[in-house]
Scaffold this motif. Structure first.
Motif, PDB file in Angstrom:
ATOM      1  N   GLY A  32       0.831  -1.198   0.000  1.00  0.00           N
ATOM      2  CA  GLY A  32       0.000   0.000   0.000  1.00  0.00           C
ATOM      3  C   GLY A  32       0.864   1.247   0.000  1.00  0.00           C
ATOM      4  N   VAL A  33       0.223   2.387  -0.137  1.00  0.00           N
ATOM      5  CA  VAL A  33       0.942   3.663  -0.169  1.00  0.00           C
ATOM      6  C   VAL A  33       0.691   4.440   1.114  1.00  0.00           C
ATOM      7  N   ARG A  34       1.560   5.374   1.367  1.00  0.00           N
ATOM      8  CA  ARG A  34       1.424   6.257   2.531  1.00  0.00           C
ATOM      9  C   ARG A  34       1.586   7.702   2.090  1.00  0.00           C
ATOM     10  N   GLY A  35       0.997   8.588   2.858  1.00  0.00           N
ATOM     11  CA  GLY A  35       1.193  10.011   2.620  1.00  0.00           C
ATOM     12  C   GLY A  35       0.471  10.564   1.398  1.00  0.00           C
ATOM     13  N   LYS A  36      -0.405   9.774   0.807  1.00  0.00           N
ATOM     14  CA  LYS A  36      -1.100  10.237  -0.398  1.00  0.00           C
ATOM     15  C   LYS A  36      -2.571  10.576  -0.099  1.00  0.00           C
ATOM     16  N   GLU A  37      -2.885  10.791   1.187  1.00  0.00           N
ATOM     17  CA  GLU A  37      -4.282  11.062   1.523  1.00  0.00           C
ATOM     18  C   GLU A  37      -4.744  12.388   0.905  1.00  0.00           C
ATOM     19  N   THR A  38      -5.984  12.382   0.456  1.00  0.00           N
ATOM     20  CA  THR A  38      -6.542  13.592  -0.158  1.00  0.00           C
ATOM     21  C   THR A  38      -7.525  14.268   0.789  1.00  0.00           C
ATOM     22  N   LYS A  39      -7.832  13.578   1.869  1.00  0.00           N
ATOM     23  CA  LYS A  39      -8.819  14.119   2.809  1.00  0.00           C
ATOM     24  C   LYS A  39      -8.492  13.613   4.215  1.00  0.00           C
ATOM     25  N   GLN A  40      -8.657  14.483   5.197  1.00  0.00           N
ATOM     26  CA  GLN A  40      -8.472  14.085   6.590  1.00  0.00           C
ATOM     27  C   GLN A  40      -9.831  13.672   7.157  1.00  0.00           C
ATOM     28  N   TRP A  41      -9.823  12.699   8.050  1.00  0.00           N
ATOM     29  CA  TRP A  41     -11.084  12.292   8.667  1.00  0.00           C
ATOM     30  C   TRP A  41     -11.698  13.454   9.466  1.00  0.00           C
ATOM     31  N   SER A  42     -10.823  14.324   9.997  1.00  0.00           N
ATOM     32  CA  SER A  42     -11.334  15.463  10.780  1.00  0.00           C
ATOM     33  C   SER A  42     -12.142  16.435   9.915  1.00  0.00           C
ATOM     34  N   ASP A  43     -11.930  16.357   8.584  1.00  0.00           N
ATOM     35  CA  ASP A  43     -12.693  17.239   7.696  1.00  0.00           C
ATOM     36  C   ASP A  43     -13.948  16.554   7.147  1.00  0.00           C
ATOM     37  N   MET A  44     -14.226  15.369   7.648  1.00  0.00           N
ATOM     38  CA  MET A  44     -15.385  14.611   7.146  1.00  0.00           C
ATOM     39  C   MET A  44     -16.522  14.683   8.155  1.00  0.00           C
ATOM     40  N   PRO A  45     -17.783  14.639   7.678  1.00  0.00           N
ATOM     41  CA  PRO A  45     -18.901  14.598   8.627  1.00  0.00           C
ATOM     42  C   PRO A  45     -18.813  13.334   9.490  1.00  0.00           C
ATOM     43  N   ASP A  46     -19.264  13.428  10.730  1.00  0.00           N
ATOM     44  CA  ASP A  46     -19.195  12.305  11.661  1.00  0.00           C
ATOM     45  C   ASP A  46     -20.177  11.194  11.262  1.00  0.00           C
ATOM     46  N   ASP A  47     -21.281  11.599  10.630  1.00  0.00           N
ATOM     47  CA  ASP A  47     -22.360  10.655  10.355  1.00  0.00           C
ATOM     48  C   ASP A  47     -22.408  10.301   8.868  1.00  0.00           C
ATOM     49  N   THR A  48     -22.467   9.005   8.568  1.00  0.00           N
ATOM     50  CA  THR A  48     -22.542   8.555   7.174  1.00  0.00           C
ATOM     51  C   THR A  48     -23.732   9.183   6.458  1.00  0.00           C
ATOM     52  N   ALA A  49     -24.794   9.461   7.215  1.00  0.00           N
ATOM     53  CA  ALA A  49     -25.988  10.064   6.610  1.00  0.00           C
ATOM     54  C   ALA A  49     -25.645  11.383   5.916  1.00  0.00           C
ATOM     55  N   GLN A  50     -24.588  12.066   6.379  1.00  0.00           N
ATOM     56  CA  GLN A  50     -24.225  13.357   5.787  1.00  0.00           C
ATOM     57  C   GLN A  50     -23.160  13.246   4.679  1.00  0.00           C
ATOM     58  N   THR A  51     -22.823  12.028   4.292  1.00  0.00           N
ATOM     59  CA  THR A  51     -21.810  11.888   3.240  1.00  0.00           C
ATOM     60  C   THR A  51     -22.483  11.426   1.947  1.00  0.00           C
ATOM     61  N   ASP A  52     -21.787  11.692   0.827  1.00  0.00           N
ATOM     62  CA  ASP A  52     -22.306  11.187  -0.449  1.00  0.00           C
ATOM     63  C   ASP A  52     -21.208  10.399  -1.158  1.00  0.00           C
ATOM     64  N   GLU A  53     -21.545   9.887  -2.329  1.00  0.00           N
ATOM     65  CA  GLU A  53     -20.667   8.968  -3.043  1.00  0.00           C
ATOM     66  C   GLU A  53     -19.303   9.550  -3.399  1.00  0.00           C
ATOM     67  N   SER A  54     -19.179  10.889  -3.329  1.00  0.00           N
ATOM     68  CA  SER A  54     -17.888  11.495  -3.673  1.00  0.00           C
ATOM     69  C   SER A  54     -16.779  11.028  -2.721  1.00  0.00           C
ATOM     70  N   VAL A  55     -17.174  10.474  -1.580  1.00  0.00           N
ATOM     71  CA  VAL A  55     -16.197   9.968  -0.612  1.00  0.00           C
ATOM     72  C   VAL A  55     -15.353   8.840  -1.245  1.00  0.00           C
ATOM     73  N   CYS A  56     -15.915   8.177  -2.252  1.00  0.00           N
ATOM     74  CA  CYS A  56     -15.189   7.077  -2.915  1.00  0.00           C
ATOM     75  C   CYS A  56     -14.032   7.599  -3.777  1.00  0.00           C
ATOM     76  N   ASN A  57     -14.007   8.890  -4.052  1.00  0.00           N
ATOM     77  CA  ASN A  57     -12.892   9.444  -4.824  1.00  0.00           C
ATOM     78  C   ASN A  57     -11.725   9.855  -3.934  1.00  0.00           C
ATOM     79  N   GLU A  58     -11.949   9.837  -2.634  1.00  0.00           N
ATOM     80  CA  GLU A  58     -10.912  10.317  -1.705  1.00  0.00           C
ATOM     81  C   GLU A  58      -9.980   9.177  -1.278  1.00  0.00           C
ATOM     82  N   MET A  59      -8.782   9.569  -0.874  1.00  0.00           N
ATOM     83  CA  MET A  59      -7.819   8.634  -0.305  1.00  0.00           C
ATOM     84  C   MET A  59      -7.697   9.012   1.177  1.00  0.00           C
TER      85      MET A  59
END
Ligand SMILES: [Zn+2]
Ligand SMILES: [Zn+2]
Ligand SMILES: [Zn+2]
Ligand SMILES: [Zn+2]
Ligand SMILES: [Zn+2]
Length: 573
Positions: free
Chosen positions: A450-477
């Motif tokens: 696997g790779v390291r250091g290539k994250e495109t998004k931090q978990w701290s910048d994500m909504p806590d609840d899956t209900a508030q996320t959409d499919e664009s999350v699949c484009n993130e690392m």
């Protein structure tokens, strides 16, 4: 030096870890029957050596050395030998006998076998009869599945180990015949349930431990045939629904809190049966079904007269030191078998083959010694064809030479494994540092998993609840919060989380797998006495101590209430 046993049990010192281990009268009978020497390593070190040949989760993309197609493989591009894809390896496009070599008595057998092993094509991956399931390993008959290990007959299942006949099951370990499941460990026949452990036949439930045939139960343990039980309290339907409506389980924070509560319940409230055994006689170990006279066996079904077996889900008889065998009879120190087979010693992945010793990936064969990557072979030694008479004579000669070099009776040396120790499941149970592995002469893989250091998004910048996320999350690392490896959420996975209200995982597949494996007890036994009366349970007159003693996977210092079968039954009936 020849060991002479004057008593019935012979104490030996393990050549590797220097611990003492027993070879008892029954063991002596078995080794005589197999006509092999008694082992020089203790049972744990023997399993570690076999496990050093099993890579389950270090999967790589690489070309097939015959058809040149890019395939998923246990071997990275840096493996020095040839690797054939599954179609090519199983085809008649090549002949293993062209790699045959003449035995040289002046050289060690292991050395000659190793040279042969490095010259023959290795099977890229074990994954048969599957559809849209390229990233499944040691698996068969899966459809639309991803990252399943040691699994079969599943559909739409992702990230699991030992998943069988299931559908829509995610992130689970040892789950059978279940549907819509998330984080199930040691569960059977579950429906629409999540975070359940050692439970069976439950539906529409979450955070259950040792519950059978329940529905709509939450954060409870040791229940039988219950409904609307919340925190081990019987509620009415209305009360239950009201309590549950307070939780947003698709929130990561909520899920984390509930997981902590669940761990506390397991420690303080739950009654634990000393060993999971169903329809077993005279057996020790854990997770056993229909076993008779089995000693120190774990995750075994339908076995008789077996010792030191780990993971054998179908049927085996009269076997010692065998792992991942679907079937087998008279096996000694064997890793992996599928199909009927008899009399194997010191073999790996030699399926449906009988009267075999020191063979590696020799399939549907008979009477072979020291062969590698072959199919339908008979009377072959080091992949060279002999007549029956020549075969028997040379085989006897090699065994004598091996005895003289203290090689006979030892499984392939871990140093000869094609994998880095850190790529194998030996490292899961007996983790070593690179230095420790190298000191023992065992390889270490520097392949980046696997790779390291290539994250495109931090978990701290994500909504806590899956209900508030959409499919664009699949484009993130994302970055795994435990090992810092990057990982993605695949689309099918995201749709499952969304549909069933599950919090997005903040750890990678490997870390999630290891966390579930840590929930299960170690494959080790300790002598203990039933702790029932210590907890003031009412079923013993005058608080008399239950006198039942047993061998259990719960170490004596552990805090859980560990009960004998009778007391456990009384507490769960
Ligand atoms: Zn040992
Ligand atoms: Zn190929
Ligand atoms: Zn991780
Ligand atoms: Zn008891
Ligand atoms: Zn009791």
């Amino acid at each position: 030096m020849v060991m002479v046993c004057i008593t019935k049990t012979c104490m030996q010192t393990c050549k590797q870890c220097k611990k003492q281990f027993n070879i008892d009268a029954q063991d002596q009978v078995f080794y005589k029957k197999m006509n092999v020497p008694e082992p020089t390593l203790c049972p744990d070190c023997r399993r570690q050596r076999r496990f050093a040949f099993r890579n389950e989760r270090a999967l790589y993309s690489r070309p097939c050395d015959l058809c040149k197609k890019t395939v998923v493989s246990f071997y990275s591009v840096s493996y020095p030998g040839k690797v054939y894809c599954q179609d090519c390896w199983w085809s008649d496009a090549w002949d293993s006998k062209t790699y045959g070599r003449v035995y040289d008595p002046s050289k060690s057998f292991f050395e000659q076998f190793h040279e042969l092993f490095l010259s023959v094509p290795q099977l890229a991956l074990i994954n048969t009869k599957s559809e849209n399931a390229a990233f499944t390993a040691h698996s068969a008959s899966n459809k639309n599945c991803y990252l399943l290990i040691s699994a079969g007959f599943n559909e739409d299942c992702y990230y699991g180990f030992q998943i069988v006949e299931s559908r829509d099951v995610m992130d689970s370990t040892f789950a059978r015949q279940s549907e819509i499941g998330y984080e199930l460990v040691d569960c059977d026949k579950m429906y629409n349930s999540r975070y359940c452990f050692k439970s069976e036949g439950c539906r529409d439930s979450a955070f259950l431990y040792d519950c059978h045939n329940c529905d709509n139960c939450f954060m409870s343990c040791n229940l039988r045939n219950k409904r609307y039980v919340y925190n081990n309290q019987q509620l009415t339907k209305e009360e239950y629904e009201k309590e549950l409506s307070a939780y947003h389980i698709s929130s990561f924070k909520t899920a984390e809190t509930l997981k902590k509560d669940f761990a506390i319940m397991l420690k303080n409230d739950a009654v634990h049966r000393f060993s999971d055994q169903i329809k077993c006689e005279q057996s020790t170990g854990d997770h056993l079904l229909n076993c008779k006279n089995c000693v120190q066996c774990f995750d075994v079904r339908n076995a008789e007269d077996c010792k030191y077996i780990v993971v054998s889900p179908v049927a085996i008889f009269d076997c010692y030191d065998t792992n991942y065998a679907i079937q087998g009879e008279l096996f000694c120190d064997v890793l992996s078998n599928i199909g009927a087979a008899m009399d194997q010693a010191f073999c790996q992945y030699s399926w449906a083959s009988s009267r075999m010793q020191y063979c590696s990936y020799v399939m549907n064969s008979e009477d072979c010694f020291g062969c590698a990557s072959a199919k339908k072979a008979k009377y072959c030694i080091l992949n060279k064809q002999y007549t029956r008479e020549e075969y028997e004579k040379l085989r006897g000669r090699i065994i004598e030479d091996m005895e003289a070099r203290n090689e006979y009776g030892e499984f392939f040396l871990a140093a000869l494994s094609p994998f880095g120790y850190n790529e194998t499941i030996a490292n899961d149970e007996w983790p070593l540092t690179r230095e420790e592995a190298n000191t023992r002469g065992w390889k270490w893989s520097d392949e980046a998993r696997g790779v390291r250091g290539k994250e495109t998004k931090q978990w701290s910048d994500m909504p806590d609840d899956t209900a508030q996320t959409d499919e664009s999350v699949c484009n993130e690392m994302f970055e795994c919060r435990a090992c810092r490896k990057n990982y993605k959420i695949i689309k099918q996975e995201f749709l499952f989380y969304k549909r069933h209200g599950v919090a997005l995982p903040r750890e990678c597949f490997d870390c999630r797998h290891m966390a579930r494996m840590r929930m299960r007890n170690p494959r080790k036994l300790w002598h203990r006495q039933c702790a029932c009366s210590l907890y003031g349970h009412g079923h013993h007159a005058d608080n008399q101590q239950c006198s039942n003693k047993f061998e259990t996977t719960y170490a004596p210092e552990r805090p859980e209430k560990v009960f004998c079968a009778e007391c456990h039954l009384k507490e769960t009936a």
